[in-house]
Design an enzyme around this catalytic site. Structure first.
Site, PDB file in Angstrom:
ATOM      1  CG  PHE A 196      40.479  36.502  33.802  1.00  0.00           C
ATOM      2  CD1 PHE A 196      39.481  35.657  34.279  1.00  0.00           C
ATOM      3  CD2 PHE A 196      40.174  37.375  32.778  1.00  0.00           C
ATOM      4  CE1 PHE A 196      38.212  35.674  33.718  1.00  0.00           C
ATOM      5  CE2 PHE A 196      38.910  37.408  32.215  1.00  0.00           C
ATOM      6  CZ  PHE A 196      37.926  36.557  32.692  1.00  0.00           C
ATOM      7  NE  ARG A 202      39.409  31.331  36.295  1.00  0.00           N
ATOM      8  CZ  ARG A 202      38.225  31.342  35.683  1.00  0.00           C
ATOM      9  NH1 ARG A 202      38.119  31.827  34.456  1.00  0.00           N
ATOM     10  NH2 ARG A 202      37.152  30.883  36.300  1.00  0.00           N
ATOM     11  CG  PHE A 230      49.652  32.874  41.158  1.00  0.00           C
ATOM     12  CD1 PHE A 230      49.530  34.181  40.738  1.00  0.00           C
ATOM     13  CD2 PHE A 230      50.604  32.581  42.107  1.00  0.00           C
ATOM     14  CE1 PHE A 230      50.347  35.175  41.259  1.00  0.00           C
ATOM     15  CE2 PHE A 230      51.432  33.561  42.633  1.00  0.00           C
ATOM     16  CZ  PHE A 230      51.300  34.865  42.208  1.00  0.00           C
ATOM     17  CB  ALA A 244      45.928  33.202  46.121  1.00  0.00           C
ATOM     18  CD  GLU A 298      43.817  31.279  41.415  1.00  0.00           C
ATOM     19  OE1 GLU A 298      44.695  31.918  40.807  1.00  0.00           O
ATOM     20  OE2 GLU A 298      43.962  30.865  42.578  1.00  0.00           O
TER      21      GLU A 298
END
Length: 1493
Positions: A964, A1079, A1081, A1250, A1432
């Site tokens: 994660f 997760r 970001f 990403a 994500e």
């Protein structure tokens, strides 16, 4: 007869042990190299997560037959396995020979795991459940049974839906049959072994397990200094000491204290009775009188919420009383009486538990006031060096607790009825500390009716009433069994602890005479007794308890409220309840709030903190919020008591009419207290209607919008994770399972104990004296660079000269065992010269403390400042004209300026496999096995610290037990520290972080603060401009804060068109460990903020929220702050399609009307519904990171080895890679074998982050396979009629090239900060979610009734895996916005959250209905297989639950005459929900009441 040999069976094989240490847990034994059963995992180490669960079978002498149960092996001493048959996930299977059970097959069939780390424990628990029912001839397990079993397990990946689906196959409710399992025969020789006493004499521990009280007395006489253990499920405290020879006597097997008996209106419970046995007994009694609100019902309702079944099965009642404060408080509140016996057995007496606690606490207050140092030296109730002891000591000497008696409150006659009820509230439905608990007991007497038309309720009058409030504030400081060692001090010999409960009862006498049996069943003195102010004693007790560093509850009697109820008639009428609530609120406020000052140490509010925080944000820590919560929530318990009393009396109390209850007949006798089953104070005459509950096993749907089953290619075909069978059999090897070579060492971090300070001296003298300790490693031992190579090299491996935060690594202890290393770390003494520290985000902003690179970067679209300025001027001008009475055209009053702020809390990754590594030095090189998403970064850092070339460092990453984002950068520090230790000693080193240390050291999702100004149309809600400042808490170093912050800024616009926008991004520097990748970001925070902004606009303008969102949705060609490389016609147009689709398929409009109708007719229960869109960009903004490597070898037998630079961590990357390889090569997928990721096979890798795992590595793999196709094309043309293996064999002997290596890059993204041009994503993935919730307005607890999700996966490469990612990510997002709150001490910076107090969603916290849809027709042809990632973006879908909760809260506020909620913060916890409903946090929009840390 006493045996000195431990005898048990393990997976059908006999085991006899004589030489071992009694402190070893079963889990440690199983995972030891000599045994090697690593399928049983260690995750939390505290009996919470369930990853370590095994099946235990033992011979129960009471029922004279074998008994099967599931047990959490991390909490069970190995010595307690004597006479038992133990079964692990491996069973008799081997890696190459496996026979699956029906349960294992079902989990594989229904994709019941992702990373797989938790799956073995889950399978063992459910297997134990079905085997127990099958062996004992019980009815097949029901939904309630399975949910109760699953409540002891945490799954961070799946969202639980596939786990439910796997077990649904065996439910009789679904028309299925339970699995027929092969239950092994219990070995007859173990029956005799279980009848024997046991004595094991280790090097440090002398252990006795007697079978009788006489034997116990003899042992106690010989060893008066002995520690006494019950179930030993919390025994790590006693086993931590590795210096002192200790004697331990277990009461677990003493037959005389195993009885359960009803006599004279009391339930007599032997001290050795297991908590699960007590629960099963009370449930069986309830079957005889299911409507009886007695002690049986209270216990049946409360016990399942306090501890998981796997712990209850082995914990004893007396031991649990001393280790779980809520359980102790419940016993006190119900009027428990202790059975005590002297050491000789000649003196026995009984004493009310409340008397003992109150008397000892008064002694504690006196001792603390006169001699503070004596607090830990005095004898107190139920103490020893561990919280699981069963001894009561006082001024007359030590006595054994042989049992407990409870009043049953079950008298039922024509003239008298008794009643008992309890309301317990916590932030999670199961297995979590209580916020509060209110207990009511009463005796009612029939009185003569005076009027013929008088209601049936008035026939009864209270004779006795008792109310008790258990305040769970102390649970926030709960000491765990495996806390990070440097934060703990080793206890001195004979150091004692206060009890886990404090009873505030001024009426207890100080004499030592044995009290007579209570004449009243009331646990407290009569309601009519005079009540003195409890404030002073409460605060003294709190102070004493907090100084002890122990979990505790404060039990308050409420005599004023009880007396008020006692004197009112009719029984709990509507008027009585309303008035009684006011009385109770005043009484609770007096107890909890009176006399509190800013420097009151009992509330952890420190004057020094007050002085350095901005005046706009006074510190109000969680304890303050908890007390405010209790003052408003506790009185509402009376409403529930009134309803349950009406059911008990089989009548309807005047004007108290219940709403329809959703009680399930399958629930085992009110084992749960369903949150959505409440009642309303209305005058309706409708009868009570019982409706079956919608369980999580029904209406959970996955929908693929086109027929993937008919896809001709492997790409796009639904396929299960290729590792599922390995997961289900325990054969999957993670880094933590990699064997440590001979002479290998175990490492433990030495952590800082101050938030900021200069290191004066590190003294490891005492630690090095400990046998088994090898060395200490600090910064001076690093031959190379003491830096982690982040974006800015400001993170040290070991603190050198200055520590920048609490829990910062200072060094390592190396020892022969992990237990010795952990204890030795507590012996290292570090002296500091403390420096000023910044410990909140607000303080950092006030003092302008920012990380140097991110002090105020901004991105701009259009002219937002100009628009805002002109709108304000127009509003001011209009206001002046209106004052003068000058009419103004309506078109000049079109726009409005709205200002506000919002806060997003942090989140812990809580992956199953904690941070760990193994470093093996050899030949001037090092091999690093790291649980990392970023092997090349680990390689780089290790090489830099050791001062050797990168080519001499090999980093290998096994499959991860969850990542994660938390394993993107932070594992580098762990691996580098271990590598330095390995170089210094020349020996292999293993470093595994305990859960609490992992949480404290490695950071999590960034807390953020957004302050905004928006311009919107008054008529339509169309947005014209937005000016926002986003501030992230970075910690003391940069880590990846910059990219996270920038992604939040890039995507703050969300899916909405705002033609004029400015976003300023800042990163605050505080004295905490750096926050890191998680997760999403930064995208989840941006989604949360823009949706809060949209809601604010909707509330101000009075326009429905869905309408505001609808009118502002992106359209093709609309301006964006930043865009994706793939053009808008392949991106932004999709959000409109998905929005319209979900509005239709979720039936949003009709459901919204139904919600409004429900809210109009219900007072104590409200519903809310919300729809929110989202988008998330894929790939890295920096082009150099968008590259990958792949290596493919075809072997002569046709099998194919595939290596790539991505990391498998549960998302199914290896399965998708295998699909791409097989499709490209044109062969069956069974030929593909995906290797573990290693820098030896694929160099210069980028992190699997990403959302690039497949996009990059799939592209590289495709190119590598195409090279092989090109090489083999002539031969395949010649051998068209041959099989693939035949072609490969010929190719080998014909010297064809059979390998391919490829490097792949994405097209240039090219974002430039200087010019603010380029793109910030390769593509956007879109999604929409609708969630509906139901809130209990009396407590703040809630249920997610239904969630509908639709996700853009492009042309899904594998719908099964993609849908699983959507569901798991959604639940992770739900946890972030609801219950998962990370708390720190605002005075010291120490993390207060741990595995006990951090509310990760469990099985009963997920939606009752979950509908998941992958959108149709959204191809992304520029990507592998025309797919998009679902890794994500689903986290963002969880925001809809928060918005639905706010909708329900606002409905409740309207009933109370309050304005719409402006308190915009996440997580929206149970206590915050209740406080928001009551308007407690409305001051200055409620924002100043929250400290961001």
């Amino acid at each position: 007869m006493t045996s000195e040999i431990l005898k048990f069976y393990l997976n059908g094989e006999k085991v006899e042990l004589k030489s071992f240490e009694p402190n070893m847990t079963l889990l440690q034994y199983l995972r030891a190299p000599k045994v090697g059963l690593t399928g049983t995992k260690e995750s939390c180490g505290s009996g919470v997560c369930g990853a370590c669960t095994i099946l235990m079978m033992y011979f129960d002498e009471k029922i004279n037959k074998p008994y099967i149960t599931a047990v959490k092996s991390c909490q069970l001493p190995l010595i307690y396995c004597n006479g038992c048959a133990i079964y692990t996930i491996e069973g008799k299977n081997t890696a190459l020979k496996q026979k699956l059970t029906p349960i294992q097959e079902s989990f594989i069939k229904h994709d019941g795991a992702q990373c797989g780390f938790c799956l073995p424990g889950t399978i063992m628990s459910t297997t134990a459940l079905f085997e127990k029912h099958q062996l004992e001839g019980l009815r097949p397990p029901t939904v309630g049974d399975i949910e109760e079993t699953l409540s002891g397990h945490t799954c961070r990946c799946t969202g639980y839906r596939p786990i439910f689906q796997s077990l649904k196959e065996f439910l009789i409710e679904e028309g299925s049959k339970p699995p027929q399992l092969e239950i092994p025969k219990f070995p007859s020789e173990l029956i005799e072994a279980n009848k024997q006493s046991l004595h094991v004499n280790g090097n440090l521990w002398n252990f006795f397990k007697p079978k009788s009280l006489d034997e116990f007395r003899s042992l106690w006489k010989l060893h008066p200094e002995a520690s006494i253990l019950g179930g030993a499920t919390n025994s790590n405290q006693i086993f931590r000491d590795h210096l002192t020879k200790r004697t331990i006597i277990s009461t677990k097997s003493i037959t005389e204290i195993q009885e359960l008996e009803e006599k004279d209106g009391m339930l007599h419970i032997g001290a050795g009775v297991s908590v699960q046995a007590l629960l099963e007994y009370t449930r069986s009694r309830l079957t005889e009188a299911p409507n009886n609100h007695s002690t049986f019902r209270v216990i049946s309702k409360i016990l399942p919420r306090l501890r998981s079944k796997q712990i209850r099965s082995v914990s004893t009642v007396a031991g649990e009383m001393m280790s779980v404060s809520e359980f102790s408080a419940l016993l006190v509140s119900l009027g428990a009486v202790l059975h005590l016996e002297s050491a000789s057995g000649q003196v026995s007496h009984r004493i009310p538990l409340r008397d003992k606690c109150a008397r000892c606490e008064r002694e504690a207050q006196k001792a603390a006031a006169t001699h503070p140092a004596s607090l830990h030296a005095r004898p107190v109730f139920a103490y020893d060096t561990t919280s699981c002891c069963v001894i009561a000591c006082d001024e007359v000497g030590c006595q054994l607790i042989t049992g407990i008696s409870l009043p049953l409150y079950c008298e039922e006659s024509e003239e008298v009825k008794q009643f008992a009820d309890c309301v317990l509230v916590s932030r999670r439905k199961d297995n979590f500390p209580a916020l509060m608990m209110v207990v009511m007991t009463a005796t009612l007497q029939r009185i003569k009716k005076e009027k013929a038309d008088e209601s049936a309720a008035s026939v009864w009058k209270f004779k006795e009433v008792s109310l008790a409030l258990a305040d769970g504030r102390g649970n926030g400081d709960r000491e765990t069994t495996e806390s990070f060692p440097s934060a703990l001090k080793p206890k001195e010999k004979n150091e004692e602890y206060p009890p886990p409960i404090v009873v505030i009862d001024e009426n207890v006498e100080d004499d030592d005479e044995e009290p007579a049996s209570p004449s009243s069943s009331s646990p407290f003195s009569s309601a009519s007794a005079s009540a003195s102010s409890p404030t002073e004693s409460t605060h003294a007790a709190l102070k004493a308890m907090k100084n002890s560093k122990r979990p505790f509850c404060i039990v308050h009697k409420l005599p004023s409220t009880a007396e008020f109820i006692l004197t009112r008639s009719p029984v709990l009428s509507s008027e009585t309840i309303i008035d009684a609530k006011q009385v109770m609120r005043r009484e609770v406020e007096e107890i909890l709030l009176t006399g509190i000052s800013s420097d009151d140490s009992t509330d952890t509010v420190y004057s020094e903190v007050c002085s350095r925080l901005p005046s706009s944000c006074p510190p109000l820590p969680s304890t303050w919020l908890a007390k405010r919560y209790i003052t408003v929530a506790a009185p509402d318990a009376l409403t529930r008591f009134a309803y349950n009393l009406s059911q008990h009396l089989e009548t309807k109390i005047n004007t108290i009419v219940p709403e329809p209850l959703d009680l399930s007949s399958d629930y085992p006798l009110d084992a749960y207290d369903p949150i959505s089953r409440m009642y309303s104070e209305t005058s309706s005459e409708k009868p009570l209607e019982l409706e079956p509950e919608q369980t999580r096993f029904t209406h959970n749907l996955q929908k693929y919008s086109f027929d993937y089953e008919k896809v001709d290619t492997l790409i796009g075909k639904p396929m299960s994770n290729m590792h599922l069978q390995s997961h289900a059999t325990g054969m999957t090897q993670y880094t933590v399972d990699v064997p440590l070579p001979p002479r290998g060492l175990y490492a433990e971090f030495i952590l800082s104990t101050v938030a900021h300070g200069k290191i004066i001296r590190i003294d490891g003298t005492e630690a090095l004296k400990l046998p088994g300790v090898v060395d200490i490693v600090t910064a001076k031992d690093i031959p190379g660079v003491n830096k982690h190579t982040g974006i800015v090299m400001d993170t040290t491996i070991f603190a050198d000269e200055v520590v920048e935060c609490m829990h910062q690594p200072i060094g390592l202890i190396l020892a022969d065992t992990p237990q010795i290393a952990e204890y030795a770390a507590t012996l290292v003494k570090v002296e500091y010269d403390e420096l000023p520290a910044i410990l909140t985000l607000e303080e950092a902003v006030e003092k302008k403390s920012f990380l140097s690179m991110y002090e105020g970067s901004d991105i701009v679209l259009g002219e937002p400042l100009k628009v805002i300025k002109e709108t304000r001027k127009a509003q001011e001008k209009l206001a002046e004209k209106m004052k003068k009475g000058v009419p103004e055209p309506m078109e000049n009053d079109e726009w409005v300026v709205i200002e506000g702020e919002a806060k997003a809390g942090g989140q812990d990754h809580y992956y199953g496999e904690t941070q760990n590594c193994v470093v093996i030095p050899h030949d001037g090189m090092v091999d690093v096995y790291s649980s990392t998403q970023n092997p090349s970064k680990v390689q780089f850092d290790v090489a830099g610290a050791l001062g050797i070339p990168r080519a001499k460092v090999m980093c290998k990453a096994m499959r991860l037990g969850g990542g994660f984002g938390g394993k993107q950068d932070r594992p580098c520090i762990l691996a580098t520290a271990a590598a330095v230790a390995a170089k210094k000693t020349g020996r292999a080193v293993r470093l595994v972080m305990k859960r609490s240390m992992d949480m404290a050291v490695h950071g999590g999702r960034h807390p953020m603060w957004c302050r905004y100004t928006v311009v919107a149309s008054k008529k339509t809600g169309l947005l014209k401009a937005l000016d926002a400042e986003v501030i992230a808490q970075g910690g003391y170093a940069h880590d990846v804060t910059g990219p996270v912050l920038f992604k939040c800024a890039f995507q703050l616009q969300g899916t909405y068109t705002i033609p004029n926008i400015r976003v300023i991004a800042r990163a605050a520097k505080t004295n905490h460990n750096p926050n890191t990748a998680f997760r999403g970001f930064g995208a989840p925070q941006s989604c949360l903020f823009i949706e809060m902004i949209m809601e604010h606009v909707a509330d101000v303008l009075g326009i429905p929220q869905s309408q505001i969102r609808d009118i502002n949705l992106n359209k093709v060609g609309d301006p964006l702050v930043t865009g994706s490389l793939i053009s808008q016609n392949k991106g932004e147009k999709f959000i409109r399609i998905m929005w319209d689709e979900l509005m239709k398929t979720s039936d949003y409009e009709n459901r919204l009307k139904a919600v409004e109708e429900f809210n109009a007719t219900h007072t104590n229960t409200k519903r809310g519904i919300a729809i929110t869109p989202m988008k998330n960009g894929a790939c890295f903004e920096d082009d150099f990171m968008n590259q990958a490597e792949a290596l493919v070898h075809v072997l002569p037998d046709g099998s194919v080895e595939v290596a790539h630079s991505g990391i498998e961590m549960g998302q199914g990357l290896n399965t998708k890679i295998a699909q791409v390889a097989a499709e490209t090569l044109g062969i069956d997928i069974s030929f593909i074998h995906v290797l573990h990721t290693s820098t030896e096979t694929c160099t210069n890798t980028q992190p699997t982050a990403a959302s690039t795992g497949l996009d990059l590595n799939g592209g590289a793999l495709k190119k590598a396979c195409e090279q092989i196709n090109a090489s083999l094309a002539p031969l395949r043309e010649k051998m068209k009629d041959k099989t693939w293996p035949e072609i490969c064999t010929t190719a080998y002997f014909s010297r064809y090239a059979m390998s391919g290596q490829a490097h792949f890059i994405l097209p240039t993204i090219n974002w430039q900060w200087k010019t603010k041009t380029g793109f910030t994503a390769f593509y956007y993935a879109f999604g929409v979610s609708v969630s509906e919730v139901e809130v209990d307005c009396t407590t703040g607890e809630y249920t997610i009734l239904r969630s509908d999700l639709i996700e853009d996966a492009g042309r899904s490469l594998n719908p099964i895996l993609d849908a699983g990612q959507v569901e798991g990510g959604f639940i992770q997002g739900v946890g972030w916005v609801t219950g998962e709150e990370i708390e720190y001490d605002i005075a010291t910076g120490a993390m207060l959250s741990d595995m006990h107090t951090y509310a990760v969603p469990l099985a009963r916290d997920v939606p009752l209905e979950l509908h998941t849809t992958l959108a149709h027709g959204f191809r992304c042809d520029e990507n592998v297989g025309a797919s998009k990632t679902t890794a994500e973006s689903p986290v963002l879908l969880g925001v809809s639950v928060l918005m639905a909760l706010r909708h329900a809260v606002n409905a409740a506020r309207r009933d109370r005459g309050l304005s719409l909620l402006r308190y915009q913060i996440s997580p929206f916890t149970v206590d915050r929900i209740k406080l928001a409903i009551e308007g407690v946090l409305d001051g200055e929009d409620g924002m100043r009441y929250t400290i961001m840390i």
